[in-house]
Motif scaffolding. Sequence first.
Motif, PDB file in Angstrom:
ATOM      1  N   ALA A   1      14.477 -20.622   8.501  1.00 24.21           N
ATOM      2  CA  ALA A   1      15.206 -19.463   9.014  1.00 24.21           C
ATOM      3  C   ALA A   1      16.711 -19.719   9.007  1.00 24.21           C
ATOM      4  CB  ALA A   1      14.726 -19.119  10.425  1.00 24.21           C
ATOM      5  N   LEU A   2      17.121 -20.903   9.433  1.00 22.63           N
ATOM      6  CA  LEU A   2      18.550 -21.205   9.452  1.00 22.63           C
ATOM      7  C   LEU A   2      19.111 -21.297   8.038  1.00 22.63           C
ATOM      8  CD1 LEU A   2      18.943 -23.789  12.361  1.00 22.63           C
ATOM      9  CD2 LEU A   2      18.824 -21.285  12.430  1.00 22.63           C
ATOM     10  N   LYS A   3      18.357 -21.896   7.127  1.00 25.64           N
ATOM     11  CA  LYS A   3      18.820 -21.981   5.737  1.00 25.64           C
ATOM     12  C   LYS A   3      19.063 -20.598   5.151  1.00 25.64           C
ATOM     13  CE  LYS A   3      16.334 -26.254   4.640  1.00 25.64           C
ATOM     14  NZ  LYS A   3      15.199 -26.826   3.883  1.00 25.64           N
ATOM     15  N   GLN A   4      18.230 -19.639   5.542  1.00 30.10           N
ATOM     16  CA  GLN A   4      18.344 -18.281   5.015  1.00 30.10           C
ATOM     17  C   GLN A   4      19.185 -17.388   5.927  1.00 30.10           C
ATOM     18  OE1 GLN A   4      14.267 -17.018   4.403  1.00 30.10           O
ATOM     19  NE2 GLN A   4      13.965 -18.409   2.687  1.00 30.10           N
ATOM     20  N   ASP A   5      19.804 -17.989   6.943  1.00 27.60           N
ATOM     21  CA  ASP A   5      20.665 -17.263   7.882  1.00 27.60           C
ATOM     22  C   ASP A   5      19.914 -16.108   8.558  1.00 27.60           C
ATOM     23  OD1 ASP A   5      23.112 -17.020   9.220  1.00 27.60           O
ATOM     24  OD2 ASP A   5      23.771 -15.413   7.888  1.00 27.60           O
ATOM     25  N   ARG A   6      18.683 -16.379   8.956  1.00 26.19           N
ATOM     26  CA  ARG A   6      17.869 -15.384   9.650  1.00 26.19           C
ATOM     27  C   ARG A   6      17.582 -15.847  11.065  1.00 26.19           C
ATOM     28  NH1 ARG A   6      13.159 -15.363   8.427  1.00 26.19           N
ATOM     29  NH2 ARG A   6      12.901 -17.004   6.864  1.00 26.19           N
ATOM     30  N   PRO A   7      17.204 -14.939  11.965  1.00 27.10           N
ATOM     31  CA  PRO A   7      16.812 -15.343  13.321  1.00 27.10           C
ATOM     32  C   PRO A   7      15.586 -16.257  13.272  1.00 27.10           C
ATOM     33  CG  PRO A   7      17.192 -12.974  13.200  1.00 27.10           C
ATOM     34  CD  PRO A   7      17.195 -13.479  11.791  1.00 27.10           C
ATOM     35  N   ILE A   8      15.489 -17.154  14.222  1.00 21.89           N
ATOM     36  CA  ILE A   8      14.332 -18.043  14.309  1.00 21.89           C
ATOM     37  C   ILE A   8      13.129 -17.239  14.809  1.00 21.89           C
ATOM     38  CG2 ILE A   8      13.359 -20.059  15.481  1.00 21.89           C
ATOM     39  CD1 ILE A   8      16.263 -21.106  15.715  1.00 21.89           C
ATOM     40  N   PRO A   9      12.015 -17.214  14.075  1.00 23.59           N
ATOM     41  CA  PRO A   9      10.856 -16.430  14.515  1.00 23.59           C
ATOM     42  C   PRO A   9      10.207 -17.043  15.754  1.00 23.59           C
ATOM     43  CG  PRO A   9      10.291 -17.732  12.585  1.00 23.59           C
ATOM     44  CD  PRO A   9      11.771 -17.894  12.788  1.00 23.59           C
ATOM     45  N   ARG A  10       9.717 -16.191  16.655  1.00 24.58           N
ATOM     46  CA  ARG A  10       9.066 -16.699  17.862  1.00 24.58           C
ATOM     47  C   ARG A  10       7.853 -17.551  17.533  1.00 24.58           C
ATOM     48  NH1 ARG A  10       9.074 -12.013  22.567  1.00 24.58           N
ATOM     49  NH2 ARG A  10      11.353 -11.784  22.705  1.00 24.58           N
ATOM     50  N   SER A  11       7.173 -17.221  16.451  1.00 26.14           N
ATOM     51  CA  SER A  11       5.972 -17.961  16.075  1.00 26.14           C
ATOM     52  C   SER A  11       6.263 -19.435  15.799  1.00 26.14           C
ATOM     53  CB  SER A  11       5.327 -17.321  14.841  1.00 26.14           C
ATOM     54  OG  SER A  11       6.214 -17.370  13.728  1.00 26.14           O
ATOM     55  N   ALA A  12       7.535 -19.746  15.494  1.00 32.21           N
ATOM     56  CA  ALA A  12       7.882 -21.122  15.167  1.00 32.21           C
ATOM     57  C   ALA A  12       7.795 -22.044  16.375  1.00 32.21           C
ATOM     58  CB  ALA A  12       9.294 -21.178  14.570  1.00 32.21           C
ATOM     59  N   THR A  13       7.952 -21.508  17.573  1.00 31.89           N
ATOM     60  CA  THR A  13       7.960 -22.354  18.768  1.00 31.89           C
ATOM     61  C   THR A  13       6.773 -22.096  19.696  1.00 31.89           C
ATOM     62  OG1 THR A  13       9.421 -20.753  19.872  1.00 31.89           O
ATOM     63  CG2 THR A  13      10.465 -22.603  18.739  1.00 31.89           C
ATOM     64  N   GLU A  14       5.920 -21.156  19.353  1.00 24.68           N
ATOM     65  CA  GLU A  14       4.772 -20.859  20.206  1.00 24.68           C
ATOM     66  C   GLU A  14       3.776 -22.011  20.189  1.00 24.68           C
ATOM     67  OE1 GLU A  14       3.273 -17.187  18.716  1.00 24.68           O
ATOM     68  OE2 GLU A  14       4.665 -15.955  19.897  1.00 24.68           O
ATOM     69  N   GLY A  15       3.289 -22.353  21.391  1.00 28.18           N
ATOM     70  CA  GLY A  15       2.279 -23.394  21.509  1.00 28.18           C
ATOM     71  C   GLY A  15       2.804 -24.805  21.444  1.00 28.18           C
ATOM     72  N   MET A  16       4.121 -24.992  21.412  1.00 26.16           N
ATOM     73  CA  MET A  16       4.702 -26.325  21.337  1.00 26.16           C
ATOM     74  C   MET A  16       4.919 -26.906  22.735  1.00 26.16           C
ATOM     75  SD  MET A  16       4.992 -26.954  18.076  1.00 26.16           S
ATOM     76  CE  MET A  16       3.360 -26.188  18.068  1.00 26.16           C
ATOM     77  N   ALA A  17       5.109 -28.221  22.803  1.00 21.43           N
ATOM     78  CA  ALA A  17       5.444 -28.870  24.067  1.00 21.43           C
ATOM     79  C   ALA A  17       6.773 -28.317  24.571  1.00 21.43           C
ATOM     80  CB  ALA A  17       5.537 -30.381  23.865  1.00 21.43           C
ATOM     81  N   THR A  18       6.878 -28.074  25.866  1.00 22.22           N
ATOM     82  CA  THR A  18       8.063 -27.408  26.398  1.00 22.22           C
ATOM     83  C   THR A  18       8.797 -28.177  27.488  1.00 22.22           C
ATOM     84  OG1 THR A  18       6.817 -26.222  28.113  1.00 22.22           O
ATOM     85  CG2 THR A  18       7.017 -25.165  25.942  1.00 22.22           C
ATOM     86  N   GLY A  19       8.107 -28.921  28.313  1.00 18.18           N
ATOM     87  CA  GLY A  19       8.753 -29.593  29.436  1.00 18.18           C
ATOM     88  C   GLY A  19       8.607 -28.864  30.745  1.00 18.18           C
ATOM     89  N   GLU A  20       8.184 -27.599  30.705  1.00 19.27           N
ATOM     90  CA  GLU A  20       7.809 -26.825  31.888  1.00 19.27           C
ATOM     91  C   GLU A  20       8.945 -26.600  32.875  1.00 19.27           C
ATOM     92  OE1 GLU A  20       4.322 -28.587  33.625  1.00 19.27           O
ATOM     93  OE2 GLU A  20       3.334 -28.809  31.668  1.00 19.27           O
ATOM     94  N   ALA A  21      10.176 -26.515  32.379  1.00 18.22           N
ATOM     95  CA  ALA A  21      11.319 -26.246  33.268  1.00 18.22           C
ATOM     96  C   ALA A  21      12.024 -24.940  32.928  1.00 18.22           C
ATOM     97  CB  ALA A  21      12.323 -27.400  33.190  1.00 18.22           C
ATOM     98  N   GLU A  22      11.440 -24.156  32.040  1.00 16.14           N
ATOM     99  CA  GLU A  22      12.074 -22.896  31.634  1.00 16.14           C
ATOM    100  C   GLU A  22      12.162 -21.941  32.812  1.00 16.14           C
ATOM    101  OE1 GLU A  22      11.781 -19.511  28.108  1.00 16.14           O
ATOM    102  OE2 GLU A  22      10.249 -21.065  28.305  1.00 16.14           O
ATOM    103  N   GLY A  23      13.317 -21.303  32.989  1.00 15.53           N
ATOM    104  CA  GLY A  23      13.507 -20.323  34.044  1.00 15.53           C
ATOM    105  C   GLY A  23      13.893 -20.897  35.388  1.00 15.53           C
ATOM    106  N   VAL A  24      13.918 -22.227  35.519  1.00 13.05           N
ATOM    107  CA  VAL A  24      14.266 -22.826  36.807  1.00 13.05           C
ATOM    108  C   VAL A  24      15.756 -22.675  37.109  1.00 13.05           C
ATOM    109  CG1 VAL A  24      14.344 -25.005  38.109  1.00 13.05           C
ATOM    110  CG2 VAL A  24      12.351 -24.462  36.701  1.00 13.05           C
ATOM    111  N   VAL A  25      16.594 -22.693  36.073  1.00 15.05           N
ATOM    112  CA  VAL A  25      18.040 -22.546  36.235  1.00 15.05           C
ATOM    113  C   VAL A  25      18.521 -21.392  35.377  1.00 15.05           C
ATOM    114  CG1 VAL A  25      20.299 -23.632  35.862  1.00 15.05           C
ATOM    115  CG2 VAL A  25      18.395 -24.989  36.737  1.00 15.05           C
ATOM    116  N   SER A  26      19.418 -20.570  35.937  1.00 13.64           N
ATOM    117  CA  SER A  26      19.977 -19.447  35.180  1.00 13.64           C
ATOM    118  C   SER A  26      21.338 -19.108  35.726  1.00 13.64           C
ATOM    119  CB  SER A  26      19.061 -18.225  35.259  1.00 13.64           C
ATOM    120  OG  SER A  26      18.962 -17.767  36.609  1.00 13.64           O
ATOM    121  N   ALA A  27      22.083 -18.302  34.974  1.00 15.30           N
ATOM    122  CA  ALA A  27      23.350 -17.779  35.476  1.00 15.30           C
ATOM    123  C   ALA A  27      23.044 -16.731  36.540  1.00 15.30           C
ATOM    124  CB  ALA A  27      24.156 -17.161  34.341  1.00 15.30           C
ATOM    125  N   PRO A  28      23.791 -16.714  37.663  1.00  9.77           N
ATOM    126  CA  PRO A  28      23.502 -15.741  38.730  1.00  9.77           C
ATOM    127  C   PRO A  28      23.838 -14.325  38.315  1.00  9.77           C
ATOM    128  CG  PRO A  28      25.491 -17.000  39.232  1.00  9.77           C
ATOM    129  CD  PRO A  28      24.912 -17.606  37.993  1.00  9.77           C
TER     130      PRO A  28
END
Length: 379
Positions: free
Chosen positions: A352-379
């Motif tokens: 996707a980056l080579k072709q200057d396109r957005p990264i597809p969601r399917s590329a990261t689905e089901g991968m190891a994550t670390g389980e900290a998503e959403g814990v910190v955000s801008a107020p």
Amino acid sequence: MAAESTPGTGTPGTPGTPGPRRRARGRRRGPRGGRRTGVLVAAWAAAGVVVLGGAGAGYVYLKLNGNLESVDIDHALGTDRPTKVDDGSENILVLGSDTRSGSNKALGGGADDGSARSDTAMVVHVHEGHRKASVVSIPRDTLIDRPECTDTDGDVHHAVRGVMFNSAYSTGGAACAVKTVESLTGIRMDHYLEVDFSGFRKLVDELGGVRVTTTEDIRDPESHLDLGAGTHRLTGEQALGLVRTRHGVGDGSDLGRIQLQQAFLKALVEQVGDVGLLTSPKKLYDLADTATQAVTTDSDLGSVNSLMSFAAGLKGIGADHMTMVTMPVRYDPADPDRVVVAEKHADRVWKALKQDRPIPRSATEGMATGEAEGVVSAP
């Protein structure tokens, strides 16, 4: 929303990676540590100071230009690299290292041995038109095959199989880190940027702190970080503790820490746009002075003029226009403290980056994550 907390203090911990340490290679005053999140601030601030310098512009330019350090990566790597794509997009390797010397020793811990290891790394792809960016973090604990590379001192380092990603920097410095990323992705890195521990801390303090909201308590004795759920204006030391913690939230892995780093980066980018720098030349100068001392660049960006041009190309990219993902990986069955590249998924990201396109969601689905998503955000 919880009331904003009073800024506190804290000394970041030392979540490192075992193994030999070596001094980073390149033309620089001395070893530098790293945090990647101050890079955009450095470019914007340096550009703004020169514009506002007035009668003192000449002095300001020379002072800031003298602060900058650079490494000649193109010369070290030669021509055996992916083809440079001329489609209006840019790829930048942004690297942080946990150098243990000088002013960084108290922040990074460990012996004052002048050594350095890459602590975090991300590939920033600025899309054509420079209105959007895709950011891919590469976990330092990823097991990879490191290619043969030549560092900026001319020393050759032989290829090695099955080593951790961050060994590239500790072995051969910035040039070997770039070579390894290009081998891993098949993408030419147009630029290299590195920011140190103490510089990151000072940048946050110069900005008056960075406001974030945490959805749960984050307590990590190793980083001396103690944040209750709610909204906080983090000091530089607190911010450094947050982006280094790996035991205070999520599954305790480097992947969870990456998720915190990405969230903090978005909060930082949002705040830079609201800080009112253009109304205060002194504040802008102080920030630029700190930023240009903190950053190490490739030789093409090693001047204030080059940073000004670089900054002009990034000024339209806000937090809402940054897509941030982690390189698709899976936990190593033989060692839960290591991860391995999920090659088919990762190939979709790099394609996707080579072709200057957005990264597809399917590329990261089901991968190891670390389980900290959403814990910190801008107020």
